[in-house]
Design a protein around this motif. Structure first.
Motif, PDB file in Angstrom:
ATOM      1  N   ARG A  18      30.069  45.814  49.553  1.00 42.08           N
ATOM      2  CA  ARG A  18      31.265  45.052  49.210  1.00 42.08           C
ATOM      3  C   ARG A  18      31.487  45.104  47.708  1.00 42.08           C
ATOM      4  O   ARG A  18      30.534  45.152  46.927  1.00 42.08           O
ATOM      5  N   HIS A  36      43.147  39.696  44.480  1.00 39.41           N
ATOM      6  CA  HIS A  36      43.241  40.310  45.800  1.00 39.41           C
ATOM      7  C   HIS A  36      42.784  39.351  46.881  1.00 39.41           C
ATOM      8  O   HIS A  36      43.388  39.279  47.955  1.00 39.41           O
ATOM      9  N   ARG A  37      41.731  38.603  46.582  1.00 31.86           N
ATOM     10  CA  ARG A  37      41.247  37.651  47.573  1.00 31.86           C
ATOM     11  C   ARG A  37      42.288  36.581  47.831  1.00 31.86           C
ATOM     12  O   ARG A  37      42.528  36.197  48.987  1.00 31.86           O
ATOM     13  N   THR A  38      42.929  36.087  46.775  1.00 31.87           N
ATOM     14  CA  THR A  38      43.976  35.074  46.933  1.00 31.87           C
ATOM     15  C   THR A  38      45.139  35.622  47.742  1.00 31.87           C
ATOM     16  O   THR A  38      45.670  34.960  48.632  1.00 31.87           O
ATOM     17  N   VAL A  63      39.102  38.980  54.333  1.00 34.08           N
ATOM     18  CA  VAL A  63      38.674  39.777  53.197  1.00 34.08           C
ATOM     19  C   VAL A  63      37.261  40.303  53.383  1.00 34.08           C
ATOM     20  O   VAL A  63      36.927  41.408  52.969  1.00 34.08           O
ATOM     21  N   GLU A  64      36.387  39.549  54.033  1.00 31.11           N
ATOM     22  CA  GLU A  64      34.998  39.970  54.171  1.00 31.11           C
ATOM     23  C   GLU A  64      34.880  41.231  55.012  1.00 31.11           C
ATOM     24  O   GLU A  64      33.957  42.011  54.857  1.00 31.11           O
ATOM     25  N   LEU A  89      39.722  41.298  41.568  1.00 22.57           N
ATOM     26  CA  LEU A  89      39.167  40.966  42.874  1.00 22.57           C
ATOM     27  C   LEU A  89      39.591  39.577  43.313  1.00 22.57           C
ATOM     28  O   LEU A  89      39.889  39.346  44.486  1.00 22.57           O
ATOM     29  N   LYS A  90      39.622  38.665  42.357  1.00 25.30           N
ATOM     30  CA  LYS A  90      40.036  37.300  42.673  1.00 25.30           C
ATOM     31  C   LYS A  90      41.493  37.283  43.131  1.00 25.30           C
ATOM     32  O   LYS A  90      41.854  36.595  44.093  1.00 25.30           O
ATOM     33  N   VAL A 139      35.299  40.888  47.139  1.00 22.83           N
ATOM     34  CA  VAL A 139      35.160  39.436  47.075  1.00 22.83           C
ATOM     35  C   VAL A 139      34.550  39.082  45.738  1.00 22.83           C
ATOM     36  O   VAL A 139      33.858  39.889  45.115  1.00 22.83           O
ATOM     37  N   GLN A 196      44.155  35.840  51.425  1.00 24.43           N
ATOM     38  CA  GLN A 196      44.172  34.548  52.100  1.00 24.43           C
ATOM     39  C   GLN A 196      45.594  34.123  52.417  1.00 24.43           C
ATOM     40  O   GLN A 196      45.868  33.530  53.457  1.00 24.43           O
TER      41      GLN A 196
END
Length: 339
Positions: free
Chosen positions: A222, A292-294, A303-304, A289-290, A310, A297
């Motif tokens: 990851r 993209h994670r937001t 995302v995992e 990365l943050k 992540v 969601q």
């Protein structure tokens, strides 16, 4: 020509003299005969040089090379294989999924192509002369070292115990993991290390970057932000992949070249290559990365499971797992790189 009737009766000898004299007076310079006839002529005069022949018209297209030159090629080291226990379950998995000759040769090609461009001398490439793959029972996964002969002869020690533990599902999982480990270790046979002063995490990150670009990343990898940029392995490998995408293809190749002939200095190293400090670059990467994670969601993405990245802190359990990759504690020649 002289008519005999017009001459006085001076006798044959006089006539011969007159005829010879007239003929010699009438002689004028004449063109030389063809080269074949010239050999029968004796003259005190120096012969004129032969005319210079013009070259026949060329049938080649304008700009075409007069002679083909072979394309530069990468060095081809001698490849060897040693196995300590043919009855080991890991040996059975290795030989049933992998052709050692093809696997080693393709690993060399993948690594050298990722880190270098060939030249006529290849003086910018480490002079690795031979690589021996040693399959043996041991803790950990694998490590690379110089042989007892000298550092130009490399050894890759690969754990048969680890090979035996690779899951058979999904299909080709065992083959891809074996090839992935071989590519990672092969990088250590060819990369530069700033005269032994480069951070270990950067060295391992380059190895996993090449494995990633070869399409041999395992399912559990990851993208990770947070922590230290040089934590190594896929943690740094994905960061280098981001650098390659942001600054352009060949960025990691240039990074490796920068490590060739001078000691590592973090500020000088990164700023001269990218006009930016590595900590600043790492922060930018973590923020991406943050974001993209937001975004994921907001779109109800998992995302995992999509391997897009992540933001995490490296936990103790994973650190312990990496420490266990150190293998046995026997003395080995240096330098040694461990996956």
């Amino acid at each position: 020509m002289i008519d005999d009737a017009t001459l006085p009766m001076t006798g044959k000898k006089g006539l011969a003299r007159i005829v010879l004299h007239v003929e010699m007076l009438d002689q004028s310079p004449k063109a030389l005969p063809t080269p074949l006839a010239m050999s029968s002529i004796h003259s005190d005069q120096t012969p004129s040089p032969l005319p210079i022949r013009s070259s026949p018209p060329s049938s080649k297209l304008p700009g075409a090379a007069s002679r083909p030159h072979p394309n530069p090629e990468f060095p081809t080291p001698k490849l060897r294989l040693k196995i300590h226990d043919l009855n080991h379950p890991g040996a059975n998995i290795f030989f049933s999924t992998t052709n050692p000759s093809v696997a080693l040769a393709s690993s060399v090609s993948i690594v050298t192509s990722a880190l270098y461009h060939p030249t006529s001398t290849n003086s910018h490439i480490p002079p690795t002369r031979s690589i021996t793959l040693i399959l043996r029972p041991m803790p950990g996964v694998a490590y690379t070292t110089g042989s007892s002969l000298d550092s130009d002869h490399k050894e890759i020690h690969f754990s048969l115990d680890y090979i035996a533990s690779i899951p058979a599902d999904p299909p080709n999982r065992q083959r891809d993991e074996i090839l992935g480990v071989l590519v990672h270790e092969m990088v250590h046979c060819w990369q530069w290390n700033a005269l032994g002063t480069a951070p270990g995490g950067l060295i391992e990150g380059v190895a996993d970057f090449v494995r990633l670009k070869a399409g041999l990343s395992p399912p559990h990898w990851r993208k990770e932000g947070g922590g230290d940029w040089d934590a190594g392995y896929q943690h740094t490998g994905y960061f280098l992949d981001w650098v390659e995408n942001k600054w352009g293809e060949g960025s990691v190749r240039a990074l490796n070249e920068k490590l060739r002939d001078r000691k590592y200095s973090e500020k000088y190293f990164w700023n001269t290559l990218f006009r930016q400090g590595v900590e600043e670059m790492w922060e930018e990467y973590s923020e991406s990365l943050k974001e993209h994670r937001t975004k994921g969601q907001g779109e109800n993405e998992d995302v995992e499971d999509n391997d897009e990245g992540v933001l995490v802190e490296r936990d103790v359990e994973e650190q312990e797992l990496r420490e266990n990759y150190a293998g046995d504690n026997e003395e080995r020649p240096t330098p040694t790189y461990i996956i």
